[in-house]
Design a protein around this motif. Structure first.
Motif, PDB file in Angstrom:
ATOM      1  N   PRO A  54       0.609  -1.180   0.009  1.00  0.00           N
ATOM      2  CA  PRO A  54       0.079  -0.255  -0.089  1.00  0.00           C
ATOM      3  C   PRO A  54       0.709   0.974  -0.043  1.00  0.00           C
ATOM      4  O   PRO A  54       2.064   1.436   0.612  1.00  0.00           O
ATOM      5  CB  PRO A  54      -0.774  -0.027   1.327  1.00  0.00           C
ATOM      6  N   ARG A  55       0.567   2.235  -0.610  1.00  0.00           N
ATOM      7  CA  ARG A  55       1.123   3.471  -0.715  1.00  0.00           C
ATOM      8  C   ARG A  55       0.736   4.185   0.367  1.00  0.00           C
ATOM      9  O   ARG A  55       0.179   5.364   0.255  1.00  0.00           O
ATOM     10  CB  ARG A  55       1.040   4.152  -2.080  1.00  0.00           C
ATOM     11  N   THR A  56       1.260   3.890   1.641  1.00  0.00           N
ATOM     12  CA  THR A  56       0.702   4.765   2.812  1.00  0.00           C
ATOM     13  C   THR A  56       2.220   5.030   3.601  1.00  0.00           C
ATOM     14  O   THR A  56       3.216   4.516   3.202  1.00  0.00           O
ATOM     15  CB  THR A  56      -0.052   3.849   3.521  1.00  0.00           C
ATOM     16  N   ARG A  57       1.814   6.030   4.505  1.00  0.00           N
ATOM     17  CA  ARG A  57       3.157   6.177   5.333  1.00  0.00           C
ATOM     18  C   ARG A  57       3.476   4.922   6.203  1.00  0.00           C
ATOM     19  O   ARG A  57       5.015   4.802   6.275  1.00  0.00           O
ATOM     20  CB  ARG A  57       2.756   7.464   6.430  1.00  0.00           C
ATOM     21  N   ASP A  58       2.883   4.285   6.803  1.00  0.00           N
ATOM     22  CA  ASP A  58       3.104   3.066   7.273  1.00  0.00           C
ATOM     23  C   ASP A  58       4.133   2.063   6.604  1.00  0.00           C
ATOM     24  O   ASP A  58       5.223   1.680   6.565  1.00  0.00           O
ATOM     25  CB  ASP A  58       2.036   2.257   7.862  1.00  0.00           C
ATOM     26  N   GLU A 115      -5.112   4.815  -0.123  1.00  0.00           N
ATOM     27  CA  GLU A 115      -3.681   5.035  -0.455  1.00  0.00           C
ATOM     28  C   GLU A 115      -3.317   6.495  -0.368  1.00  0.00           C
ATOM     29  O   GLU A 115      -4.457   7.296  -0.498  1.00  0.00           O
ATOM     30  CB  GLU A 115      -3.159   4.482  -1.934  1.00  0.00           C
ATOM     31  N   GLU A 116      -2.104   6.967   0.153  1.00  0.00           N
ATOM     32  CA  GLU A 116      -1.974   8.240   0.522  1.00  0.00           C
ATOM     33  C   GLU A 116      -1.098   8.966  -0.463  1.00  0.00           C
ATOM     34  O   GLU A 116      -0.720  10.345  -0.237  1.00  0.00           O
ATOM     35  CB  GLU A 116      -1.320   8.529   2.084  1.00  0.00           C
TER      36      GLU A 116
END
Length: 431
Positions: free
Chosen positions: A116-120, A154-155
Motif C-alpha cells: 500500500p502507498r501509505t506512510r506506514d 492510499e496516501e
C-alpha cells in the motif's frame, strides 16, 4: 551510475541464443536460480568476454512487514560477488505474510504483490531497504511492480511513493515501463504522470517486457512480444533522461533468436526516438535513518497484508475496500501460477497424473495455502492425493507413492527393501 547499454534477461532456455546474440552489452539473471559455486557455463563465458551480469532477486519481500531474512540477503550478496556485479536488484513488493507479528500461520504468495502507498508501508520499506543495503557488497536498486489490485486508502501516487523512498534511503530505482503500462490498464494510473514525479537521476536501469489483455485486465506475462504502448512509455522516459541501461525480459514461450533480436532493435529505436534529453547525474547519499521505531507501523502493515494474502490464497473474506472481482482474478492467477511452477519444480507430477494434474492441483490449492515454497508445495500436494483416496488406477497411486517416498525424506531412498521399510515406518510414526 555505470552505463550498462542494451541487455536481455538470461534464462537457461535461451542461454545459447543470448551467448551468440550480437549487440548484447549485459544480462540479468534471476538470483535464486544461480548457484555461486556452480555457475552455468554460458554465464561464465559471458563474464569472461566482459559482459556485465546483474543478479535480480525475486524472494526478499522488501515490502513485507518483517525485516529482510539474513539468509536470503547473504545468498544475494554471494551471487553478486560470484558474478562480479556492479549492483543487485529486487522488487518493491511483499511475497509472504502472517507469522509472529500477527500470531497466525505463515502464508506464501509465490508472486510479487503490491504494497500500500501509505506512510506506514513507506516507513517499513525504508527500514527494510537500509537493512538490505548494509548487508550487500554493491548498490541496491528496487523495481516498481505490476498489479491487478489496488489498496484502498492510499496516501500517495506511485511517483510520489518512489520519490520519497529514493530520497530517504538513497536506493536506486529499476523502472519497469511494462509495469507502468500494466498499472495504467488495471488501475487507471497515467504513466506520464508517474515518470514526471520520479527522481530521474536515481534510475539504475529500465525493464521492458510483453503481456496481454483479457477482459479489460492486463497480464504482465513476460511471455509475449513487447507491445507498442510499452515502447511508447520507454520513449517518453528516454525523452526525460538517458537511461543507463535498458533490458528485455522474457520468461516463457521463448521465440526464435531472430524475434528476440527484433525486439531488442525496437527497444533501441524507442530509446533513440526519445532523444536522451540529459544524462543521469549521481544520486545523492541518503539522509540519516529516522530514530522513530517502526514496530507500530510493522504491526499495522502485517495485519493488512495478512488479511489480503489470506483472501487471495486461503479463501477468507475480502478485506474491506478491495474490489472483490479483481481479488478473484488475482486469486485465480496466483493458483494458476502455483500449478505451473510446481509442474516445473516437480515435472514428474504432470507425467504421473496426466491430463488430470492441473485440475487436481487447483482443487488442492483452494484449501491448502502455500507455506514453505514450491518444493514443499509439490510434496504436500502429492501427500494430499495419496491420503485422500481420489487417485484413479493402481499404477498412478504406485508411481506417485514412489515419487513421494523418494523425495520426502532427509536422504535418498536406499534400494534395499528393509531399509526403505524402516524409513517409511519412522515417517509414519512421526506423522
Amino acid at each position: 551510475m555505470e552505463r550498462l547499454g542494451t541487455g536481455i534477461g538470461w534464462r537457461p532456455e535461451i542461454a545459447d541464443a543470448v551467448e551468440n546474440m550480437p549487440g548484447i552489452d549485459w544480462v540479468e539473471a534471476v538470483a535464486e536460480n544461480v548457484c555461486p559455486g556452480h555457475l552455468p557455463g554460458s554465464l561464465r563465458r559471458l563474464r569472461e568476454r566482459g559482459v556485465t551480469v546483474v543478479p535480480h532477486g525475486v524472494s526478499l519481500g522488501l515490502g513485507g512487514a518483517d525485516r529482510p531474512d539474513a539468509g536470503r540477503l547473504l545468498a544475494l550478496a554471494e551471487r553478486a560477488e560470484a558474478l562480479g556485479s556492479p549492483l543487485v536488484t529486487e522488487h518493491i513488493a511483499f511475497v509472504r505474510a502472517g507469522g509472529p507479528l500477527t500470531a497466525s500461520a505463515r502464508l506464501e504468495a509465490g508472486h510479487l504483490l503490491p504494497v500500500p502507498r501509505t506512510r506506514d508501508a513507506l516507513d517499513v520499506l525504508c527500514e527494510n531497504i537500509r537493512i538490505a543495503q548494509d548487508a550487500l557488497p554493491v548498490p541496491l536498486a528496487v523495481e516498481n511492480i505490476a498489479a491487478l489490485i489496488a489498496w484502498p486508502g492510499e496516501e500517495m501516487t506511485e511517483g510520489q511513493f518512489l520519490y520519497e523512498l529514493a530520497d530517504r534511503t538513497g536506493v536506486r530505482l529499476l523502472i519497469d515501463v511494462a509495469n507502468l503500462h500494466t498499472n495504467h490498464v488495471n488501475r487507471g494510473e497515467d504513466p506520464a504522470e508517474a515518470l514526471a514525479e520520479l527522481p530521474l537521476e536515481a534510475i539504475a536501469y529500465v525493464h521492458v517486457a510483453g503481456g496481454f489483455e483479457r477482459d479489460g485486465v492486463w497480464h504482465d506475462s513476460h511471455a509475449h512480444p513487447v507491445p507498442r504502448p510499452v515502447l511508447d512509455i520507454l520513449t517518453e522516459l528516454a525523452s526525460r533522461v538517458s537511461p543507463p541501461g535498458v533490458l528485455l525480459e522474457r520468461d516463457e514461450n521463448f521465440p526464435e533468436p531472430a524475434e528476440l533480436e527484433g525486439e531488442l532493435a525496437a527497444i533501441r529505436e524507442a530509446v533513440e526516438k526519445g532523444g536522451g534529453a540529459r544524462a543521469t547525474g549521481a544520486w545523492r547519499a541518503a539522509a540519516e535513518p529516522s530514530s522513530v521505531s517502526t514496530e507500530p507501523a510493522r504491526q499495522r502493515v502485517a495485519l493488512a497484508q495478512t488479511a489480503l494474502l489470506s483472501a487471495l490464497v486461503a479463501g477468507t473474506p475480502a478485506p474491506e475496500g478491495f474490489d472483490r472481482v479483481r481479488l478473484g482474478v488475482q486469486a485465480r492467477a496466483l493458483a494458476g501460477k502455483r500449478a505451473d511452477v510446481v509442474a516445473k519444480v516437480a515435472p514428474e507430477l504432470p507425467v504421473i497424473l496426466g491430463a488430470g494434474y492441473r485440475a487436481a492441483f487447483l482443487a488442492y490449492a483452494q484449501g491448502a495455502p502455500m507455506t514453505d515454497g514450491y518444493r514443499r508445495d509439490a510434496l504436500d500436494f502429492a501427500e494430499h492425493l495419496l491420503l485422500g483416496g481420489e487417485l484413479e488406477g493402481a499404477r498412478v497411486r504406485r508411481e506417485l507413492r514412489e515419487w513421494w517416498l523418494e523425495r520426502s525424506g532427509p536422504a535418498p531412498r536406499s534400494r534395499r527393501p528393509g531399509v526403505r521399510l524402516a524409513r517409511a515406518t519412522r515417517r509414519a510414526l512421526r506423522r
